[in-house]
Design a protein around this motif. Structure first.
Motif: not given
Length: 318
Positions: A62-88
């Motif tokens: 798709s043209g997106s940087p692979k590493f950035r995309s994979r870190v973003s997905w890791a963060k999303t999965y951890l957030k959906k599991a309730g291990l991470l959150e975003s306050r801002k």
């Protein structure tokens, strides 16, 4: 040699861009050190995985940087599991549950590990039923996908991409300003066919309230009927008393139809109440709002298009 390794020019083993599941535990440990910005976490993780400039510049189809995309997905999965959150916006923090996981000192965190948490099980499979962790397990959730046809895997991948995108959209909206949320509600309703022109909708919605907006909007371009709008940029669930207030406001305006939009969700009592009253009230929770935004092209852009083809039997008939 693992999928995250390859031989370099000297014959040694070089660690390539890691799998998104391999990123989960290092990312959680990084968050355990304190609040992190996403961009800074990319730099720290790249250093930990010893990624080269070529690794960091590697792109997906798709043209997106692979590493950035994979870190973003890791963060999303951890957030959906309730291990991470975003306050801002642009930052993330570890949760109490995340800290408890780190205290257990797991050797790996992957999709199978996260399935023990009901929120993630609901996000992943729609079951809401946690799965026990097997002591001996290295097979990833992808092994189950391998039993699916390519077409089924593509459909599953599309669904996961959409869920991840919806989660990211909702996270951004929750951390946006009330003014931005007001514009978003107007844009979304107009794209969905309400309010006539954007100018008409904008003039009808704009009485800023408690973290949201409210007002009256045309049901269609002819203005044959109107709909009362209540929007709440909340993190906590909307309960029955809030819906009752909304219904009272409808009666005061002699309105018969209403839409209640929130960035959070609605309690079972609120939904039950709406199902039993005469007024026509539509409840749109945060995930529904995000999916409507994706469906109607609000705040999203297309980055890739895949055309799936099949045999034309008519052409090959003799």
């Amino acid at each position: 040699m693992s999928s995250s390794e390859r031989e370099d020019d000297t014959g040694g083993v070089h660690i390539a861009v890691p799998d998104f599941q391999d990123i989960m535990l290092p990312l959680l440990r990084l968050a355990g050190e304190g609040e992190q910005s996403f961009n800074e976490s990319l730099e720290k993780l790249a250093e930990e995985f010893q990624l080269s400039p070529d690794d960091l510049n590697e792109l997906m189809p798709s043209g997106s940087p692979k590493f950035r995309s994979r870190v973003s997905w890791a963060k999303t999965y951890l957030k959906k599991a309730g291990l991470l959150e975003s306050r801002k916006r642009g930052f993330f923090n570890i949760t109490e549950r995340g800290l408890e996981v780190l205290k257990e000192d797991p050797s790996v965190i992957d999709v199978d590990f996260l399935m023990q948490f009901p929120e993630f099980a609901e996000f992943r499979e729609g079951s809401g039923k946690p799965r026990k962790i097997r002591k001996r397990r290295r097979k990833r959730a992808g092994s189950r996908k391998e039993r699916l046809t390519p077409e089924e895997r593509l459909e599953r991948a599309h669904d996961e991409l959409r869920k991840g995108l919806a989660a990211e959209i909702l996270d951004i909206v929750r951390n946006s300003s009330p003014e931005f949320f007001e514009r978003l509600v107007v844009d979304l309703l107009v794209r969905m066919g309400y309010g006539g022109s954007r100018e008409d909708a904008g003039s009808a919605i704009g009485r800023q309230g408690d973290g949201g907006v409210d007002g009256i909007i045309k049901e269609d371009r002819l203005g044959l009927d109107v709909i009362y709008i209540q929007a709440k940029r909340w993190n906590s669930s909307v309960s029955r008393p809030e819906i009752q207030k909304f219904v009272g406001a409808l009666q005061g305006k002699r309105a018969k139809k209403g839409i209640f939009i929130t960035t959070s969700d609605f309690t079972a009592g609120a939904r039950e109440y709406v199902s039993k009253i005469d007024s026509r009230i539509v409840l749109i929770d945060g995930m529904q709002m995000a999916n409507y935004m994706i469906e109607h092209g609000v705040g999203v852009t297309e980055v890739a298009y895949y055309s799936v083809k099949k045999i034309d039997n008519d052409y090959f008939s003799e």
